[in-house]
Design a protein around this motif. Structure first.
Motif, PDB file in Angstrom:
ATOM      1  N   LYS A  43      -0.086  -2.559  -6.322  1.00 56.37           N
ATOM      2  CA  LYS A  43      -0.345  -1.524  -5.311  1.00 56.37           C
ATOM      3  C   LYS A  43      -1.833  -1.557  -4.982  1.00 56.37           C
ATOM      4  CE  LYS A  43       0.028   3.125  -3.774  1.00 56.37           C
ATOM      5  NZ  LYS A  43      -1.048   4.061  -3.814  1.00 56.37           N
ATOM      6  N   SER A  54       9.118   4.516  -1.339  1.00 53.20           N
ATOM      7  CA  SER A  54       7.770   4.918  -0.970  1.00 53.20           C
ATOM      8  C   SER A  54       6.913   5.004  -2.228  1.00 53.20           C
ATOM      9  CB  SER A  54       7.818   6.286  -0.281  1.00 53.20           C
ATOM     10  OG  SER A  54       6.522   6.726   0.012  1.00 53.20           O
ATOM     11  N   ASP A 103       3.905   6.660  -3.905  1.00 57.49           N
ATOM     12  CA  ASP A 103       3.168   7.910  -3.697  1.00 57.49           C
ATOM     13  C   ASP A 103       1.698   7.638  -3.383  1.00 57.49           C
ATOM     14  OD1 ASP A 103       5.503   9.262  -4.330  1.00 57.49           O
ATOM     15  OD2 ASP A 103       4.959   9.443  -6.444  1.00 57.49           O
ATOM     16  N   GLU A 104       1.145   8.452  -2.483  1.00 58.49           N
ATOM     17  CA  GLU A 104      -0.270   8.320  -2.136  1.00 58.49           C
ATOM     18  C   GLU A 104      -1.161   8.532  -3.346  1.00 58.49           C
ATOM     19  OE1 GLU A 104      -1.370  10.782   1.146  1.00 58.49           O
ATOM     20  OE2 GLU A 104       0.184   9.954   2.441  1.00 58.49           O
ATOM     21  N   ASP A 105      -0.721   9.390  -4.278  1.00 56.99           N
ATOM     22  CA  ASP A 105      -1.549   9.665  -5.455  1.00 56.99           C
ATOM     23  C   ASP A 105      -1.347   8.641  -6.572  1.00 56.99           C
ATOM     24  OD1 ASP A 105       1.015  10.522  -6.003  1.00 56.99           O
ATOM     25  OD2 ASP A 105       0.387  12.332  -7.058  1.00 56.99           O
ATOM     26  N   THR A 164       0.807  -1.216   0.000  1.00 52.31           N
ATOM     27  CA  THR A 164       0.000   0.000   0.000  1.00 52.31           C
ATOM     28  C   THR A 164       0.842   1.269   0.000  1.00 52.31           C
ATOM     29  OG1 THR A 164      -0.155  -0.092   2.409  1.00 52.31           O
ATOM     30  CG2 THR A 164      -1.978  -1.064   1.153  1.00 52.31           C
ATOM     31  N   ASP A 165       2.034   1.214   0.624  1.00 50.01           N
ATOM     32  CA  ASP A 165       2.807   2.444   0.711  1.00 50.01           C
ATOM     33  C   ASP A 165       4.319   2.257   0.570  1.00 50.01           C
ATOM     34  OD1 ASP A 165       3.027   1.162   3.117  1.00 50.01           O
ATOM     35  OD2 ASP A 165       2.468   2.866   4.344  1.00 50.01           O
TER      36      ASP A 165
END
Length: 87
Positions: A86, A58, A60-62, A12-13
């Protein structure tokens, strides 16, 4: 490379990449969409010694959930491709 490991997968991240390098080399690692579009460089032309190397990246959240390819290219003409999911 004689061993490449990516975990956790799915993720997820954060992802971790473990490489066992057979020779000293310069390495680039890129992230691509499932249809081959470049997303971003995870590692840019980094000099590495022979032996085990570990990296943390990491996501990215977007970055939308989906299936991606992680591709690595070395200066000694070796490469790897791994699938990453992801969530």
């Amino acid at each position: 490379f004689n061993q490449v490991k990516i975990w956790p997968n799915p993720s997820t991240d954060l992802i971790y990449l473990n490489l066992n390098m057979t020779d000293r080399t310069t390495l680039r690692i890129d992230l691509y969409t499932i249809d081959g579009r470049w997303v971003k460089a995870l590692l840019e032309n980094t000099d590495l010694e022979a032996g085990e190397q570990q990296f943390q990246f990491s996501l990215d959240e977007d970055l939308p959930a989906g299936t991606y390819f992680i591709k690595g290219y070395s200066s000694n003409a070796k490469s790897f491709t791994h699938t990453l999911i992801k969530r």
